[in-house]
Design an enzyme around this catalytic site. Structure first.
Site, short mmCIF file in Angstrom:
data_model
loop_
_atom_site.label_atom_id
_atom_site.label_comp_id
_atom_site.label_asym_id
_atom_site.label_seq_id
_atom_site.Cartn_x
_atom_site.Cartn_y
_atom_site.Cartn_z
N SER A 105 0.83 -1.20 0.00
CA SER A 105 0.00 0.00 0.00
C SER A 105 0.88 1.26 0.00
CB SER A 105 -0.98 -0.07 1.19
OG SER A 105 -1.95 0.92 1.12
N ASP A 155 -10.05 -3.87 -5.51
CA ASP A 155 -9.41 -2.90 -4.61
C ASP A 155 -10.13 -1.56 -4.70
OD1 ASP A 155 -7.73 -1.09 -3.30
OD2 ASP A 155 -5.91 -2.18 -3.88
N HIS A 186 -8.08 -4.59 -1.12
CA HIS A 186 -6.82 -3.92 -0.82
C HIS A 186 -5.95 -4.76 0.12
CE1 HIS A 186 -4.30 -0.40 -1.18
NE2 HIS A 186 -4.15 -0.35 0.12
C1 MLT Z 1 -1.33 6.01 -0.18
O1 MLT Z 1 -1.70 7.00 0.42
O2 MLT Z 1 -0.15 5.71 -0.35
C2 MLT Z 1 -2.42 5.15 -0.74
O3 MLT Z 1 -3.63 5.83 -0.67
C3 MLT Z 1 -2.47 3.85 -0.03
C4 MLT Z 1 -2.79 4.01 1.44
O4 MLT Z 1 -1.89 4.26 2.20
O5 MLT Z 1 -3.96 3.91 1.79
#
Ligand code: MLT
Length: 208
Positions: A105, A155, A186
């Site tokens: 992520s 996701d 996700h």
């Molecule tokens: C981010 O902010 O890098 C993406 O939205 C993934 C997350 O951290 O939720």
């Protein structure tokens, strides 16, 4: 010179043939989060696991965002360089080779930024639920570096078009990209672990 002190964990290698891993957690995680995953996908690898230095309502991240999926790109650049400096220092301190990043992520997004901005820092990357980190991506030279991108079909954070764009961007920069879209959202699934383990086994075998 940036301030390169990251709170981190380091676990030395227990087997010589396994590449070191740079573990990069998701929003709200910390340096302990991905140690178990790292051990599952590459038993014996040295593990270098920093904690993101940006806080969003108390939750550690690797760069600032303006909203979910909308990044502060100036901060992405700055933080990617900070992380690159940290990796270089840690390599000297712990005597390890260039690591393969394993990012989830937000951690996958900073790993993608690192590949594009500082192509020499990583030996490769496993990007779990990553997005395109920069709208005006630099022209990187990735010279065949192996990258595994695992996306979730359902996701809600990463649109399919975005991960496809990231795969194309990294391929155009010369990375050897494997992109798989899994029947997942996700969060990680068992398939992520299995695919990551098999992929890194092949990378290690090819490097040997
Ligand atoms: C981010 O902010 O890098 C993406 O939205 C993934 C997350 O951290 O939720």
């Amino acid at each position: 010179m940036t301030n390169t002190s990251f709170v981190h964990r380091f676990e030395p290698a227990t087997s010589a043939g396994s590449p070191p891993l740079l573990l990069l957690h998701g929003t709200g995680g910390d340096e302990n989060d991905l140690l178990g995953l790292g051990k599952m996908i590459s038993p014996g690898s040295a593990l270098l696991s920093p904690r993101g230095r940006v806080l969003e309502h108390g939750m550690p991240r690797f760069f600032r965002r303006l909203a979910e999926g909308v990044f502060d790109e100036e901060d992405v650049r700055r933080r990617a360089h900070e992380l690159g400096d940290f990796v270089s220092e840690a390599r000297q301190r712990y005597g390890i080779a260039a690591p393969v990043a394993v990012g989830f992520s937000n951690g996958a997004n900073i790993a993608a930024a690192l590949l594009l901005l500082e192509p020499n820092v990583l030996a490769g990357a496993i990007l779990l639920r990553a997005m395109v980190p920069l709208s005006d991506s630099p022209k990187a030279e990735l010279g065949g570096k192996p990258v595994l991108l695992l996306s979730g079909q359902g996701d809600p954070i990463v649109p399919a078009s975005n991960s496809a764009r990231l795969a194309a961007l990294l391929s155009q920069a010369g990375a050897d990209v494997t992109h798989k879209v899994l029947p997942a959202r996700h969060q990680l699934s068992q398939a992520d672990v299995t695919l990551a383990r098999d992929w890194i086994g092949n990378v290690a075998a090819e490097a040997a």
